[in-house]
Design a protein around this motif. Sequence first.
Motif, PDB file in Angstrom:
ATOM      1  N   ASN A 145      10.875  12.741  -1.069  1.00 30.93           N
ATOM      2  CA  ASN A 145      11.572  12.865  -2.343  1.00 30.93           C
ATOM      3  C   ASN A 145      11.386  11.567  -3.134  1.00 30.93           C
ATOM      4  O   ASN A 145      11.719  10.494  -2.647  1.00 30.93           O
ATOM      5  CB  ASN A 145      13.058  13.128  -2.064  1.00 30.93           C
ATOM      6  CG  ASN A 145      13.823  13.508  -3.291  1.00 30.93           C
ATOM      7  OD1 ASN A 145      13.245  13.722  -4.345  1.00 30.93           O
ATOM      8  ND2 ASN A 145      15.125  13.593  -3.145  1.00 30.93           N
ATOM      9  N   PRO A 146      10.871  11.645  -4.360  1.00 32.37           N
ATOM     10  CA  PRO A 146      10.491  10.428  -5.090  1.00 32.37           C
ATOM     11  C   PRO A 146      11.647   9.708  -5.792  1.00 32.37           C
ATOM     12  O   PRO A 146      11.586   9.451  -6.994  1.00 32.37           O
ATOM     13  CB  PRO A 146       9.479  10.947  -6.106  1.00 32.37           C
ATOM     14  CG  PRO A 146       9.911  12.335  -6.378  1.00 32.37           C
ATOM     15  CD  PRO A 146      10.468  12.848  -5.068  1.00 32.37           C
ATOM     16  N   THR A 147      12.684   9.364  -5.049  1.00 33.18           N
ATOM     17  CA  THR A 147      13.762   8.575  -5.642  1.00 33.18           C
ATOM     18  C   THR A 147      13.502   7.106  -5.344  1.00 33.18           C
ATOM     19  O   THR A 147      12.783   6.756  -4.407  1.00 33.18           O
ATOM     20  CB  THR A 147      15.130   8.971  -5.064  1.00 33.18           C
ATOM     21  OG1 THR A 147      15.144   8.681  -3.662  1.00 33.18           O
ATOM     22  CG2 THR A 147      15.426  10.444  -5.293  1.00 33.18           C
ATOM     23  N   LEU A 148      14.093   6.240  -6.149  1.00 38.79           N
ATOM     24  CA  LEU A 148      13.892   4.809  -5.965  1.00 38.79           C
ATOM     25  C   LEU A 148      14.420   4.335  -4.618  1.00 38.79           C
ATOM     26  O   LEU A 148      13.781   3.517  -3.941  1.00 38.79           O
ATOM     27  CB  LEU A 148      14.555   4.026  -7.103  1.00 38.79           C
ATOM     28  CG  LEU A 148      14.359   2.513  -7.074  1.00 38.79           C
ATOM     29  CD1 LEU A 148      12.883   2.161  -7.159  1.00 38.79           C
ATOM     30  CD2 LEU A 148      15.130   1.859  -8.201  1.00 38.79           C
ATOM     31  N   THR A 149      15.570   4.857  -4.195  1.00 35.63           N
ATOM     32  CA  THR A 149      16.131   4.427  -2.913  1.00 35.63           C
ATOM     33  C   THR A 149      15.241   4.858  -1.750  1.00 35.63           C
ATOM     34  O   THR A 149      15.060   4.090  -0.793  1.00 35.63           O
ATOM     35  CB  THR A 149      17.558   4.957  -2.713  1.00 35.63           C
ATOM     36  OG1 THR A 149      17.566   6.375  -2.877  1.00 35.63           O
ATOM     37  CG2 THR A 149      18.515   4.331  -3.690  1.00 35.63           C
ATOM     38  N   ASN A 150      14.674   6.057  -1.812  1.00 37.30           N
ATOM     39  CA  ASN A 150      13.726   6.489  -0.776  1.00 37.30           C
ATOM     40  C   ASN A 150      12.502   5.594  -0.764  1.00 37.30           C
ATOM     41  O   ASN A 150      12.022   5.195   0.288  1.00 37.30           O
ATOM     42  CB  ASN A 150      13.278   7.929  -1.008  1.00 37.30           C
ATOM     43  CG  ASN A 150      14.198   8.931  -0.383  1.00 37.30           C
ATOM     44  OD1 ASN A 150      15.123   8.584   0.317  1.00 37.30           O
ATOM     45  ND2 ASN A 150      13.939  10.188  -0.659  1.00 37.30           N
ATOM     46  N   ARG A 151      11.995   5.310  -1.939  1.00 38.35           N
ATOM     47  CA  ARG A 151      10.786   4.502  -2.044  1.00 38.35           C
ATOM     48  C   ARG A 151      11.003   3.106  -1.462  1.00 38.35           C
ATOM     49  O   ARG A 151      10.172   2.603  -0.711  1.00 38.35           O
ATOM     50  CB  ARG A 151      10.373   4.413  -3.505  1.00 38.35           C
ATOM     51  CG  ARG A 151       8.996   3.920  -3.714  1.00 38.35           C
ATOM     52  CD  ARG A 151       8.618   4.042  -5.166  1.00 38.35           C
ATOM     53  NE  ARG A 151       7.193   3.929  -5.279  1.00 38.35           N
ATOM     54  CZ  ARG A 151       6.512   4.143  -6.364  1.00 38.35           C
ATOM     55  NH1 ARG A 151       7.131   4.502  -7.462  1.00 38.35           N
ATOM     56  NH2 ARG A 151       5.217   4.005  -6.385  1.00 38.35           N
ATOM     57  N   ILE A 152      12.123   2.492  -1.786  1.00 35.92           N
ATOM     58  CA  ILE A 152      12.422   1.148  -1.282  1.00 35.92           C
ATOM     59  C   ILE A 152      12.650   1.182   0.225  1.00 35.92           C
ATOM     60  O   ILE A 152      12.054   0.408   0.975  1.00 35.92           O
ATOM     61  CB  ILE A 152      13.646   0.555  -2.011  1.00 35.92           C
ATOM     62  CG1 ILE A 152      13.304   0.262  -3.461  1.00 35.92           C
ATOM     63  CG2 ILE A 152      14.131  -0.706  -1.314  1.00 35.92           C
ATOM     64  CD1 ILE A 152      14.494  -0.109  -4.319  1.00 35.92           C
ATOM     65  N   GLY A 153      13.516   2.076   0.675  1.00 38.34           N
ATOM     66  CA  GLY A 153      13.849   2.140   2.095  1.00 38.34           C
ATOM     67  C   GLY A 153      12.662   2.466   2.973  1.00 38.34           C
ATOM     68  O   GLY A 153      12.436   1.817   4.001  1.00 38.34           O
ATOM     69  N   LEU A 154      11.900   3.467   2.583  1.00 37.30           N
ATOM     70  CA  LEU A 154      10.752   3.875   3.394  1.00 37.30           C
ATOM     71  C   LEU A 154       9.633   2.838   3.362  1.00 37.30           C
ATOM     72  O   LEU A 154       8.897   2.681   4.328  1.00 37.30           O
ATOM     73  CB  LEU A 154      10.232   5.233   2.924  1.00 37.30           C
ATOM     74  CG  LEU A 154      11.184   6.403   3.158  1.00 37.30           C
ATOM     75  CD1 LEU A 154      10.655   7.663   2.478  1.00 37.30           C
ATOM     76  CD2 LEU A 154      11.401   6.644   4.634  1.00 37.30           C
ATOM     77  N   SER A 155       9.529   2.110   2.261  1.00 40.39           N
ATOM     78  CA  SER A 155       8.525   1.046   2.185  1.00 40.39           C
ATOM     79  C   SER A 155       8.897  -0.138   3.059  1.00 40.39           C
ATOM     80  O   SER A 155       8.047  -0.697   3.751  1.00 40.39           O
ATOM     81  CB  SER A 155       8.366   0.571   0.740  1.00 40.39           C
ATOM     82  OG  SER A 155       7.832   1.578  -0.065  1.00 40.39           O
ATOM     83  N   LYS A 169       0.824  -1.212   0.000  1.00 43.19           N
ATOM     84  CA  LYS A 169       0.000   0.000   0.000  1.00 43.19           C
ATOM     85  C   LYS A 169       0.859   1.263   0.000  1.00 43.19           C
ATOM     86  O   LYS A 169       0.540   2.228  -0.688  1.00 43.19           O
ATOM     87  CB  LYS A 169      -0.932   0.009   1.221  1.00 43.19           C
ATOM     88  CG  LYS A 169      -2.031  -1.027   1.189  1.00 43.19           C
ATOM     89  CD  LYS A 169      -3.086  -0.702   0.195  1.00 43.19           C
ATOM     90  CE  LYS A 169      -3.999   0.362   0.734  1.00 43.19           C
ATOM     91  NZ  LYS A 169      -5.121   0.672  -0.118  1.00 43.19           N
ATOM     92  N   PHE A 170       1.947   1.272   0.785  1.00 47.44           N
ATOM     93  CA  PHE A 170       2.805   2.446   0.819  1.00 47.44           C
ATOM     94  C   PHE A 170       3.510   2.633  -0.518  1.00 47.44           C
ATOM     95  O   PHE A 170       3.632   3.749  -1.007  1.00 47.44           O
ATOM     96  CB  PHE A 170       3.826   2.344   1.953  1.00 47.44           C
ATOM     97  CG  PHE A 170       4.619   3.603   2.129  1.00 47.44           C
ATOM     98  CD1 PHE A 170       4.052   4.703   2.723  1.00 47.44           C
ATOM     99  CD2 PHE A 170       5.924   3.689   1.685  1.00 47.44           C
ATOM    100  CE1 PHE A 170       4.774   5.886   2.874  1.00 47.44           C
ATOM    101  CE2 PHE A 170       6.651   4.856   1.835  1.00 47.44           C
ATOM    102  CZ  PHE A 170       6.075   5.953   2.430  1.00 47.44           C
ATOM    103  N   TRP A 171       3.972   1.546  -1.112  1.00 43.37           N
ATOM    104  CA  TRP A 171       4.655   1.623  -2.406  1.00 43.37           C
ATOM    105  C   TRP A 171       3.726   2.230  -3.459  1.00 43.37           C
ATOM    106  O   TRP A 171       4.122   3.102  -4.219  1.00 43.37           O
ATOM    107  CB  TRP A 171       5.106   0.226  -2.838  1.00 43.37           C
ATOM    108  CG  TRP A 171       5.855   0.216  -4.120  1.00 43.37           C
ATOM    109  CD1 TRP A 171       5.323   0.114  -5.385  1.00 43.37           C
ATOM    110  CD2 TRP A 171       7.271   0.336  -4.309  1.00 43.37           C
ATOM    111  NE1 TRP A 171       6.318   0.143  -6.322  1.00 43.37           N
ATOM    112  CE2 TRP A 171       7.522   0.285  -5.691  1.00 43.37           C
ATOM    113  CE3 TRP A 171       8.342   0.473  -3.429  1.00 43.37           C
ATOM    114  CZ2 TRP A 171       8.798   0.370  -6.220  1.00 43.37           C
ATOM    115  CZ3 TRP A 171       9.609   0.548  -3.964  1.00 43.37           C
ATOM    116  CH2 TRP A 171       9.838   0.501  -5.322  1.00 43.37           C
ATOM    117  N   ASN A 172       2.497   1.775  -3.500  1.00 45.84           N
ATOM    118  CA  ASN A 172       1.542   2.267  -4.498  1.00 45.84           C
ATOM    119  C   ASN A 172       1.080   3.694  -4.228  1.00 45.84           C
ATOM    120  O   ASN A 172       0.732   4.416  -5.161  1.00 45.84           O
ATOM    121  CB  ASN A 172       0.335   1.335  -4.577  1.00 45.84           C
ATOM    122  CG  ASN A 172       0.687   0.036  -5.233  1.00 45.84           C
ATOM    123  OD1 ASN A 172       1.510  -0.022  -6.138  1.00 45.84           O
ATOM    124  ND2 ASN A 172       0.084  -1.037  -4.766  1.00 45.84           N
ATOM    125  N   GLY A 173       1.065   4.121  -2.977  1.00 46.86           N
ATOM    126  CA  GLY A 173       0.617   5.468  -2.652  1.00 46.86           C
ATOM    127  C   GLY A 173       1.745   6.449  -2.408  1.00 46.86           C
ATOM    128  O   GLY A 173       1.514   7.559  -1.924  1.00 46.86           O
TER     129      GLY A 173
END
Length: 63
Positions: free
Chosen positions: A30-40, A19-23
């Motif tokens: 900051n919409p970087t891939l590393t932020n997205r992966i780490g925060l998810s 859900k977090f990844w999709n939202g």
Amino acid sequence: MGNLIIFALLVVYGGGVWKFWNGFGRTNFNPTLTNRIGLSLLWPALFITNQSYRRNFRKALKG
């Protein structure tokens, strides 16, 4: 019974990641891939310890 609890925790964790990844686009991060992966992947610990993350997590889930 223990296996059922572990399975339920994994389902909740996986659902939170999904859900977090999709939202993620609805958050202020900051919409970087590393932020997205780490925060998810770290969502349970961050949700418990960080109020700003909690607000953004709720934003990501609403959608």
